[in-house]
Design a protein around this motif. Structure first.
Motif, short mmCIF file in Angstrom:
data_model
loop_
_atom_site.label_atom_id
_atom_site.label_comp_id
_atom_site.label_asym_id
_atom_site.label_seq_id
_atom_site.Cartn_x
_atom_site.Cartn_y
_atom_site.Cartn_z
N ILE A 192 38.12 33.51 50.50
CA ILE A 192 39.14 34.55 50.28
C ILE A 192 39.53 34.52 48.81
O ILE A 192 39.88 33.46 48.27
CB ILE A 192 40.37 34.31 51.16
CG1 ILE A 192 39.95 34.12 52.63
CG2 ILE A 192 41.36 35.45 51.01
CD1 ILE A 192 39.19 35.28 53.21
N TYR A 244 44.78 36.76 47.15
CA TYR A 244 45.43 36.88 48.45
C TYR A 244 46.33 35.70 48.80
O TYR A 244 46.94 35.69 49.87
CB TYR A 244 44.36 37.07 49.54
CG TYR A 244 43.69 38.43 49.46
CD1 TYR A 244 44.13 39.49 50.22
CD2 TYR A 244 42.64 38.64 48.58
CE1 TYR A 244 43.53 40.74 50.14
CE2 TYR A 244 42.03 39.89 48.48
CZ TYR A 244 42.48 40.93 49.26
OH TYR A 244 41.89 42.18 49.15
N ARG A 304 44.07 46.95 43.95
CA ARG A 304 44.47 45.99 44.96
C ARG A 304 45.94 45.63 44.75
O ARG A 304 46.38 45.45 43.61
CB ARG A 304 43.61 44.73 44.88
CG ARG A 304 43.58 43.92 46.18
CD ARG A 304 42.83 42.62 46.04
NE ARG A 304 41.63 42.65 45.26
CZ ARG A 304 40.40 42.77 45.75
NH1 ARG A 304 40.23 42.92 47.05
NH2 ARG A 304 39.35 42.77 44.96
N MET A 336 49.60 43.43 46.03
CA MET A 336 50.38 42.50 46.85
C MET A 336 51.84 42.89 46.64
O MET A 336 52.29 43.07 45.51
CB MET A 336 50.16 41.04 46.46
CG MET A 336 51.00 40.05 47.31
SD MET A 336 50.79 38.31 46.83
CE MET A 336 49.17 37.97 47.53
N THR A 388 49.30 42.29 51.41
CA THR A 388 48.33 42.88 50.50
C THR A 388 47.88 44.25 51.02
O THR A 388 48.15 44.62 52.15
CB THR A 388 47.10 41.97 50.33
OG1 THR A 388 46.62 41.57 51.62
CG2 THR A 388 47.45 40.74 49.51
N ASP A 435 41.41 36.22 57.75
CA ASP A 435 41.74 36.85 56.46
C ASP A 435 40.58 37.66 55.89
O ASP A 435 40.78 38.62 55.15
CB ASP A 435 42.17 35.78 55.45
CG ASP A 435 43.56 35.23 55.76
OD1 ASP A 435 43.80 34.07 55.45
OD2 ASP A 435 44.38 35.97 56.33
N ALA A 450 40.55 41.66 56.30
CA ALA A 450 41.58 42.53 55.73
C ALA A 450 41.01 43.89 55.32
O ALA A 450 39.94 43.96 54.71
CB ALA A 450 42.22 41.85 54.52
N ASP A 468 47.37 45.87 54.58
CA ASP A 468 46.62 44.84 55.30
C ASP A 468 47.46 44.22 56.42
O ASP A 468 46.97 43.32 57.11
CB ASP A 468 46.19 43.72 54.34
CG ASP A 468 45.07 44.14 53.40
OD1 ASP A 468 44.35 45.10 53.71
OD2 ASP A 468 44.93 43.50 52.33
N GLY A 472 44.71 38.81 55.48
CA GLY A 472 44.37 38.73 54.06
C GLY A 472 45.19 37.64 53.39
O GLY A 472 44.64 36.68 52.84
N THR A 473 46.50 37.77 53.41
CA THR A 473 47.35 36.75 52.81
C THR A 473 47.16 35.42 53.55
O THR A 473 47.14 35.37 54.78
CB THR A 473 48.83 37.17 52.86
OG1 THR A 473 49.14 37.66 54.17
CG2 THR A 473 49.11 38.24 51.84
N THR A 474 47.06 34.35 52.78
CA THR A 474 46.60 33.07 53.31
C THR A 474 47.72 32.14 53.75
O THR A 474 47.46 31.00 54.13
CB THR A 474 45.75 32.34 52.25
OG1 THR A 474 46.54 32.17 51.06
CG2 THR A 474 44.50 33.13 51.92
#
Length: 457
Positions: free
Chosen positions: A55, A59, A98, A100, A114, A144, A147, A186, A191-193
């Motif tokens: 990823i 993210y 992209r 966030m 995201t 993730d 996404a 997303d 996506g976000t970890t």
């Protein structure tokens, strides 16, 4: 929810390789299980890997988030995989960024989300300022790597461990070709970890979609203006998200005026939807639902932990990093009764526990009047996101005096529980859905057909 809190749950927050810490022994209810601690989202020492897919560092959210909902945390150019040079030198269908941004989750806590904004190269010919559509993707999975913003860059991700297809690209590009700017969310945790995706959580989804609108307007050097009309668009999981956002807008984002909302095949009643997906080709989505709600709601988590067996625990953990393709291959037509200690389905167990059922009842869409005109479309043969509960959403909204256009997509039965009855209406209705949306964005008035509901299928 903090990493410390997430490590206490017997339901998996994330499976990450390489491991940055040993498995943590957890005692919860009557069960004991070990889970890997997730890689740090902030120290930057190790990449996060989900089912063999690394990823991007973008993210991983920072430790501190901004105070305002919709505030941008970071941005970067997003290369679109399907792009061609235009005659004027600008890429077709547009230029992507992209994102966030910050949102607030269903527990009132800040969360990083995201997504992507795409500035179209085509001119808007509907009159007035260029409009914006916030698009909520249909089901992509819980890993993730699934996404939607990554799918715009990689429409097909296929490895020995995961398969993800960016099927929403068609609707995104059709809107862009009409000169409509598009922002894609997303969702929380996809996506976000730092956390698990809270699949079909109506508040998380609705907030994330509305805050995507706010984030798009905060981007510099776009053609959006304060006069840009706004639409919400989604099918399946996305239909639930757009429907929820239309209901939540008056209280959560009153400054956003909605010109129209398209809610296709919305899972408005999760009790009915759980019955639809259990034993179907998309049975893995049941695991995503349970994983997400167990993370967000202690009452439901306690019930699941008290009733899940080792096979179910392994399935929930495994599914938590899967995309749709993986889930179909790994858990297609699985029945949740095999995941429980009693042999009852997860739906039956939840229905028998008042607190757990109350947790699902809180997810019901249709209890509030939506803002602006809405279009509800549902395939009459849909047996995954059942037609009857989607139709009931339209009835509920009509009774509240909403401006509702209801469209029943009448098709023959294309195969029980194999996704065709759910997915074919996505394609057959898409042209009408986008035409309805662009009419609303052009300022054309909608005509409610609530009067016809008694005779509608």
């Amino acid at each position: 929810m903090s990493r410390k809190d997430r490590s206490r749950s017997t339901l998996p927050p994330r499976r990450v390789r390489p491991l940055r810490a040993a498995a943590v022994a957890v005692t919860a209810a009557a069960c004991v299980a070990a889970y890997a601690a997730p890689a740090s989202a902030t120290d930057g020492t190790e990449p996060v890997v989900s089912r063999g897919v690394t990823i991007p560092a973008f993210y991983s959210p920072p430790a501190q988030l901004p105070a305002a909902n919709g505030a941008l945390i970071r941005t970067e150019p997003l290369p679109l995989a399907l792009s061609l040079p235009g005659l004027d030198g600008r890429p077709m269908p547009g230029t992507a960024t992209r994102l966030m941004y910050r949102t607030t989750d269903s527990n009132g806590q800040p969360a990083a989300v995201t997504g992507a904004y795409i500035e179209p190269s085509a001119a808007w010919k509907g009159g007035g300022a260029r409009p914006l559509v916030a698009l909520a993707s249909g089901t992509m999975g819980q890993g993730d790597q699934c996404a939607p913003s990554l799918a715009l860059q990689h429409p097909l991700t296929a490895t020995t461990e995961t398969v993800s297809i960016g099927y929403e690209t068609l609707s995104v590009y059709r809107l862009l070709s009409a000169g409509v700017a598009v922002v894609v969310t997303d969702y929380v945790g996809l996506g976000t970890t730092d956390r698990l995706h809270t699949y079909v959580n109506r508040v998380d989804e609705g907030h994330a979609l509305l805050d995507a609108v706010r984030a798009a307007h905060r981007l510099p050097a776009t053609s959006l203006t304060p006069d840009s009309r706004t639409g919400l668009y989604g099918y399946s999981q996305g239909g639930g998200a757009s429907a929820s956002a239309a209901e939540l807008q008056p209280s959560y984002a009153p400054e956003i005026q909605l010109a129209g909302t398209y809610a296709g095949a919305p899972p408005a009643d999760l009790t009915a939807t759980m019955k639809g997906i259990d034993g179907s080709a998309l049975a893995g989505a049941l695991a995503w639902s349970i994983n997400g709600f167990a993370q967000a709601d202690a009452d439901l988590r306690d019930v699941v932990e008290a009733n899940i067996n080792d096979a179910g625990r392994a399935a929930l953990k495994d599914a938590s990093t899967m995309c749709v393709g993986d889930a179909i291959l790994g858990y297609g037509f699985a029945k949740s009764a095999k995941w429980t200690t009693t042999g009852k389905s997860l739906g039956e167990i939840i229905a028998a526990e008042p607190k757990a059922q109350a947790a699902l009842d809180k997810q019901r869409i249709g209890t509030l009047k939506p803002s602006g005109p809405v279009r509800v479309a549902t395939g009459t043969q849909d047996d995954i996101v059942p037609h009857s509960q989607a139709r009931r959403l339209a009835v509920d909204w009509c009774r509240k005096g909403a401006d509702v256009t209801y469209d029943a997509v009448v098709l023959p039965n294309l195969g029980d529980k194999i996704l065709t009855n759910h997915m074919v209406p996505l394609l057959t209705d898409q042209g009408d859905a986008i035409a309805w949306m662009t009419d609303r964005l052009a300022g054309k008035r909608s005509v409610s057909n609530c009067w016809s509901m008694p005779i509608q299928p």
